[in-house]
Design an enzyme around this catalytic site. Structure first.
Site, short mmCIF file in Angstrom:
data_model
loop_
_atom_site.label_atom_id
_atom_site.label_comp_id
_atom_site.label_asym_id
_atom_site.label_seq_id
_atom_site.Cartn_x
_atom_site.Cartn_y
_atom_site.Cartn_z
N TYR A 109 5.08 21.36 45.67
CA TYR A 109 3.78 21.76 45.12
C TYR A 109 3.01 22.57 46.16
O TYR A 109 2.48 23.65 45.87
CB TYR A 109 3.01 20.50 44.71
CG TYR A 109 1.54 20.70 44.49
CD1 TYR A 109 1.06 21.29 43.32
CD2 TYR A 109 0.61 20.30 45.46
CE1 TYR A 109 -0.30 21.47 43.13
CE2 TYR A 109 -0.74 20.47 45.27
CZ TYR A 109 -1.20 21.06 44.10
OH TYR A 109 -2.54 21.24 43.91
N LYS A 147 1.70 26.55 46.30
CA LYS A 147 0.32 26.97 46.58
C LYS A 147 0.29 27.98 47.73
O LYS A 147 -0.46 28.97 47.69
CB LYS A 147 -0.55 25.75 46.90
CG LYS A 147 -0.80 24.84 45.70
CD LYS A 147 -1.58 25.58 44.61
CE LYS A 147 -1.89 24.74 43.40
NZ LYS A 147 -2.66 25.48 42.37
#
Lengths: 247, 247
Positions: A145, A149
């Site tokens: 994750y 980003k």
């Protein structure tokens, strides 16, 4: 006339917090892949971020975008972040420059730099410590994750350099409501209170910048992150401090 | 016994240059999505980098990987770099850690930082110039190909931090054979001669490191990039200089 702002992932925690504080200040256009409950007080465009037709329509006429949509789970699989976070962000950036959007505010995350905490020198009292981080350091994602980003930050850099759109990447801390999490020192150090969150995104919409990466947390005593650049660039002035909530 | 090294994208320019200089020093395992010409002197595993079964088999037993496979075109589309460069690199990194590979050498690119050249201060004689770059700066991709390479660097960082595999990202300059390009100042400044390329990848395989980003160019007078870290970390000692070839 109020500025038209597209908010993607509007039904998530950050989106709802922004709306609850800034509902009257902007003309909001909300996008989410879920339908809201029947008592939700705003219209929502229900579409997947990979639906380019719907995304192009949602972007049309907006002067700014706050991009929150994506898989928000720190345990998200590669397959999911590849689709929802990496592909989704590219589609939205492309739509933004094609439509002449002026500002793109990207919800990055503390997880883009989560592995600094595994650095052997990470204790802030160590003179070789990388902390406090201030947004000028290279990413060190703590999970896939976080890697997605960090990639969104790079894509924002590219779209800014190539097309001139203003891009601000906010490495958001821990949004946990009106009080910091209990028995979780990391979450306390990067707590972002609801009202500081609302104020922060208002400043993101009002300030002028080219391309920047900043941290978005409250004024916590025990912070891994410097807010100097957030204050200087955006005029951010947080009111909360997790230390005042913890006995 | 010679070390087993997997070379992906073996039939490209960089792959052929590495093989021509280092063929006897390692036991090579070659992977490419194209079949070689009938006179190619080595066996090649012909498989797409997204074929996880073939990739897992190719990785098995290798102690190091040089990862060159991907769409190498600076004009590559998003769809192509998403598939061939972003997905491909993740699949190979995952295979590498699952198989216990010790070193992962990633062919990054000068295009991961190409937009530094559009910085208004970019003239190296300007004291605010970002040049010379040395690998500690944030990426500024000059195209989507460069963005995919910057993402590969971040994924390498994650896999190193999470799993301990040694990862070296080499921002390769301009490989143009035995002489630098003519009438192309940028290509001359980042020329990497064939023999310096062979020597560089030998050093990448021999040196010890955790995670690093370095530049891979010859010892050119007119360089945008510092070789200090490449020399210090790897013992790289280039022999060529584009200025000696240009009248």
């Amino acid at each position: 006339m109020k500025e038209v702002v597209l908010l993607t992932g509007a039904l998530g925690n950050v989106g709802r917090t922004i709306l609850s504080h800034l509902h009257d200040q902007y003309t909001w256009r909300l996008l989410d892949n879920q339908s809201p409950d029947s008592d939700f007080p705003y219209d929502v465009i229900v579409a997947d971020i990979l639906n380019t037709t719907a995304v192009n329509e949602a972007v049309e006429g907006a002067s700014a975008i706050i991009h929150l949509a994506g898989d928000p789970q720190t345990s998200a699989s590669w397959k999911s972040v590849l689709r929802n976070n990496i592909e989704g962000t590219q589609i939205l950036l492309e739509a933004a420059v094609n439509s002449g959007v002026e500002k793109f505010i990207f919800a990055s995350s503390n997880h883009a730099v989560g592995h600094y905490e595994s650095d052997p020198n990470s204790d802030p009292s160590n003179p070789n410590s990388p902390f406090p981080l201030d947004g000028t350091e290279l990413p060190r994602p703590g999970n896939l994750y976080g890697a997605s980003k960090a990639f969104g930050e790079i894509m924002g850099r590219y779209y800014h350099d190539e097309y001139g759109i203003s891009v601000l990447c906010v490495r958001i801390g821990n949004l946990n409501g009106d009080a910091p999490p209990v028995d979780y020192a990391r979450g306390q150090s990067m707590w972002l209170s609801n009202r500081d969150c609302g104020h922060l995104f208002d400043r993101c919409l009002q300030a002028h910048y080219g391309y920047e990466i900043v941290y978005g947390v409250s004024d916590n005593d025990s912070s891994y992150y410097s807010l100097d650049r957030t204050r200087d660039l955006l005029g951010y002035s947080p009111q909360d401090n997790s230390a005042e909530h913890i006995s």
